[in-house]
Design an enzyme around this catalytic site. Sequence first.
Site, PDB file in Angstrom:
ATOM      1  N   ARG A 230      56.334  70.131  72.701  1.00 19.62           N
ATOM      2  CA  ARG A 230      56.725  71.553  72.803  1.00 19.62           C
ATOM      3  C   ARG A 230      58.212  71.709  73.108  1.00 19.62           C
ATOM      4  O   ARG A 230      58.814  70.859  73.762  1.00 19.62           O
ATOM      5  CB  ARG A 230      55.916  72.250  73.911  1.00 19.62           C
ATOM      6  CG  ARG A 230      54.459  72.433  73.577  1.00 19.62           C
ATOM      7  CD  ARG A 230      53.750  73.160  74.721  1.00 19.62           C
ATOM      8  NE  ARG A 230      54.322  74.493  74.933  1.00 19.62           N
ATOM      9  CZ  ARG A 230      54.112  75.217  76.029  1.00 19.62           C
ATOM     10  NH1 ARG A 230      53.390  74.744  77.010  1.00 19.62           N
ATOM     11  NH2 ARG A 230      54.651  76.408  76.148  1.00 19.62           N
TER      12      ARG A 230
ATOM     13  N   GLU B 231      57.578  83.034  57.799  1.00 23.65           N
ATOM     14  CA  GLU B 231      57.270  84.476  57.804  1.00 23.65           C
ATOM     15  C   GLU B 231      58.476  85.313  58.179  1.00 23.65           C
ATOM     16  O   GLU B 231      58.471  86.520  57.970  1.00 23.65           O
ATOM     17  CB  GLU B 231      56.088  84.757  58.748  1.00 23.65           C
ATOM     18  CG  GLU B 231      56.380  84.658  60.248  1.00 23.65           C
ATOM     19  CD  GLU B 231      56.369  83.234  60.806  1.00 23.65           C
ATOM     20  OE1 GLU B 231      56.371  82.274  59.992  1.00 23.65           O
ATOM     21  OE2 GLU B 231      56.384  83.079  62.043  1.00 23.65           O
TER      22      GLU B 231
ATOM     23  N   HIS C  26      59.510  79.038  60.918  1.00 21.03           N
ATOM     24  CA  HIS C  26      58.876  80.345  60.682  1.00 21.03           C
ATOM     25  C   HIS C  26      59.158  80.895  59.277  1.00 21.03           C
ATOM     26  O   HIS C  26      60.024  81.750  59.119  1.00 21.03           O
ATOM     27  CB  HIS C  26      59.375  81.359  61.712  1.00 21.03           C
ATOM     28  CG  HIS C  26      58.955  81.034  63.108  1.00 21.03           C
ATOM     29  ND1 HIS C  26      57.689  81.280  63.583  1.00 21.03           N
ATOM     30  CD2 HIS C  26      59.629  80.459  64.125  1.00 21.03           C
ATOM     31  CE1 HIS C  26      57.592  80.874  64.839  1.00 21.03           C
ATOM     32  NE2 HIS C  26      58.768  80.367  65.199  1.00 21.03           N
TER      33      HIS C  26
ATOM     34  N   GLY D 291      54.427  82.347  68.607  1.00 19.87           N
ATOM     35  CA  GLY D 291      54.254  83.121  69.824  1.00 19.87           C
ATOM     36  C   GLY D 291      54.305  82.141  70.971  1.00 19.87           C
ATOM     37  O   GLY D 291      54.930  81.097  70.856  1.00 19.87           O
TER      38      GLY D 291
ATOM     39  N   ARG E  62      62.774  78.050  69.554  1.00 22.46           N
ATOM     40  CA  ARG E  62      62.138  77.276  70.636  1.00 22.46           C
ATOM     41  C   ARG E  62      61.051  76.392  70.039  1.00 22.46           C
ATOM     42  O   ARG E  62      59.910  76.334  70.521  1.00 22.46           O
ATOM     43  CB  ARG E  62      61.568  78.225  71.706  1.00 22.46           C
ATOM     44  CG  ARG E  62      62.636  78.957  72.526  1.00 22.46           C
ATOM     45  CD  ARG E  62      62.060  80.061  73.416  1.00 22.46           C
ATOM     46  NE  ARG E  62      60.873  79.631  74.115  1.00 22.46           N
ATOM     47  CZ  ARG E  62      60.885  79.091  75.339  1.00 22.46           C
ATOM     48  NH1 ARG E  62      62.002  78.940  75.996  1.00 22.46           N
ATOM     49  NH2 ARG E  62      59.758  78.715  75.905  1.00 22.46           N
TER      50      ARG E  62
ATOM     51  N   CYS F 177      54.634  77.033  64.263  1.00 17.93           N
ATOM     52  CA  CYS F 177      55.201  76.907  65.603  1.00 17.93           C
ATOM     53  C   CYS F 177      54.095  76.827  66.669  1.00 17.93           C
ATOM     54  O   CYS F 177      53.427  75.806  66.774  1.00 17.93           O
ATOM     55  CB  CYS F 177      56.186  78.052  65.848  1.00 17.93           C
ATOM     56  SG  CYS F 177      57.309  77.729  67.210  1.00 17.93           S
TER      57      CYS F 177
ATOM     58  N   SER G  29      52.218  79.494  72.991  1.00 19.57           N
ATOM     59  CA  SER G  29      50.941  78.783  72.851  1.00 19.57           C
ATOM     60  C   SER G  29      50.111  78.877  74.129  1.00 19.57           C
ATOM     61  O   SER G  29      48.883  78.949  74.059  1.00 19.57           O
ATOM     62  CB  SER G  29      51.165  77.334  72.441  1.00 19.57           C
ATOM     63  OG  SER G  29      51.925  76.646  73.398  1.00 19.57           O
TER      64      SER G  29
END
Lengths: 296, 192
Positions: free
Chosen positions: B105, B177, B175, B47, B140, B78, B49
């Site tokens: 980041r 997921e 990710h 998401g 990202r 992430c 941060s």
Amino acid sequence: MFQFTSEQYRLKVGLAEMLKGGVIMDVTNAEQARIAEDAGASAVMALERVPSDIRKDGGVARMANIGIIEKIMATVNIPVMAKARIGHFMEARILEALGVDYIDESEVLTPADEEHHIDKTDFKVPFVCGARNLGEALRRIAEGAAMIRTKGEAGSGNIVEAVRHIRTIVKEMKQLTVLGKEELVHQAKTLQSPLELVEWVAQNGKLPTPNFSAGGIATPADAALVMQLGAEAVFVGSGIFKSSDPKARAEAIVKAAKNFNNPEALLEASRSLGEAMPGLDVSKIPESELMQTRGW
Amino acid sequence: MKRVGVLSLQGDFAAHGAAVERAGGEPVFVRQREQLGGIDGLIIPGGESTTMLKLLHYEGLMEPLAEFGRHKPIFGTCAGAILMATKVCSPEQESLGLVDIAVERNAYGRQIDSRVTEIEPDPEFEKRTAPGKLEAVFIRAPIIRDAGKGSKVLARYKGDPVLLEAGRHLVATFHPELTGDSRVHALFLEKL
């Protein structure tokens, strides 16, 4: 037929997944973008004028000034989105070359093509598009949109149209789940959408992309309402920077999106907010000035 | 069945919930401090941060999460990995300091530089789960620039660690997921 399992498409939908539960805020300069990020916005939408000003000023509304978008991109670390006119694939190409993170092919700007939307499968940058009903949502997905948002009525400060659109989309999806195969073929015809997508929705009971809400959200309660009705995140256009205290309102709507299920927390978020943006009675807006009817 | 909390302030918590189910756990969507009491471990999803940090402060969750992490396993992907790091740069940012890593980041660039790629996991990862390459979805994504001595790198991409185990905790800059492969979540469940 486009592949909604392709790697490119999964990356596009993937970023939309990351934005769930968040608030995407319209900003017109770097200073507003900073306020939005500091308040906890999950992304910002760069544009030249917020929808209520576009409505007031009239004339042709185009893609934002590139210098403004660049400054916003240099100022914040969250994703930066920008709007292109419906069908204006060259504005979209320029935004892609600039490196914005998402493009909104938006009815808020003056349409550039009255028959065709952009072929979004052909781009590396992901697109979000507005929809008033399931057929419109599925046509945009078939064209490659990786995120759908309700159109609502932008710049009105009135939630009634966003509510109508999210309720319509959710109801039409529920209806598909109980239909047989031959009925789905008929529905594909009625919805004017590809059968493959209609069948996918019938099996899964949701869109193959995240489903957000936009158009008229002005208060924490508005944000919570559309999320209760099934929206997975919200866009706030004029609602923040046309209110009397943008910083407080931005923070309050971020809290409301997270706490959409918790009335006590929503009460807390709704305290000491100052004045909301002025609202419009949508039924009093002349047909020719409605934004939601742009796009097909 | 292991009860796995998924921090649901903002981000792809729904995708993590589904991944926990595929791996044989029971997901619990954690929005309030009180819910931390009833779970065996916690996932901090992807998401934004900065948004999650804001909400952690608004909800008074910073210290309760840090305390949870001193006793129970946390898996961050992430943005979750960024929040768990001891050091965050570009820009510098507050974090929970649970895993001794320095994270940069958006280190690959903007969305246009996001990618799906296959990576070769460390043999130990395959031994503990099942053999085969990992499909890594980077969106990202951050890069782990430095990792403390106590950590074990379970997968790398272009030389940088992308899946790392540090004591009871696990972090991934990609990710898992968002793919059908539930081995990384299964590994986390093993640690509970």
